[in-house]
Design a protein around this motif. Sequence first.
Motif, PDB file in Angstrom:
ATOM      1  N   GLN A   1       0.831  -1.197   0.000  1.00 52.58           N
ATOM      2  CA  GLN A   1       0.000   0.000   0.000  1.00 52.58           C
ATOM      3  C   GLN A   1       0.869   1.252   0.000  1.00 52.58           C
ATOM      4  O   GLN A   1       2.011   1.230   0.453  1.00 52.58           O
ATOM      5  CB  GLN A   1      -0.907   0.017   1.248  1.00 52.58           C
ATOM      6  N   TYR A 106      -2.360  -0.851  -9.069  1.00 56.35           N
ATOM      7  CA  TYR A 106      -3.082  -0.119  -8.030  1.00 56.35           C
ATOM      8  C   TYR A 106      -3.108   1.365  -8.391  1.00 56.35           C
ATOM      9  O   TYR A 106      -2.219   1.877  -9.057  1.00 56.35           O
ATOM     10  CB  TYR A 106      -2.408  -0.288  -6.664  1.00 56.35           C
ATOM     11  N   TYR A 108      -3.619   4.987  -6.246  1.00 53.49           N
ATOM     12  CA  TYR A 108      -3.681   5.564  -4.899  1.00 53.49           C
ATOM     13  C   TYR A 108      -4.072   7.034  -4.977  1.00 53.49           C
ATOM     14  O   TYR A 108      -3.706   7.725  -5.930  1.00 53.49           O
ATOM     15  CB  TYR A 108      -2.323   5.429  -4.211  1.00 53.49           C
TER      16      TYR A 108
END
Length: 119
Positions: A1, A106, A108
């Motif tokens: 993350q 991903y 973000y």
Amino acid sequence: QVQLVESGGGLVQAGGSLRLSCVASGSIFSISAMGWFRQAPGKQRELVARISRGGSTNYADFVKGRFTISRDNAKNMVYLQMNSLKPEDTAVYYCNADGVIGSVAYVYWGQGTQVTVSS
């Protein structure tokens, strides 16, 4: 993350300047492109500028010649220098990063920072 935290927003008069900063933390090794988006009340979020890890940039037409995006990979930061601001630049500005971990992509987002340009 990956966590993104923006700073530098505020209130400025038309014609003025602001510099937005965004610092990334977490799985920063996975980050490729970073950028800035904005969202005005009642409007969709739109791209302002993006920069690749190697420094290639692209800008929305409405900010070309006024805004400059830059990136410091050593500090895990991306900046947006905004000059000649107009009232229509008023929006919440969001830092964005694209990352890949393994074969999974991903996207973000930061929490956003308010930019208000008065006429």
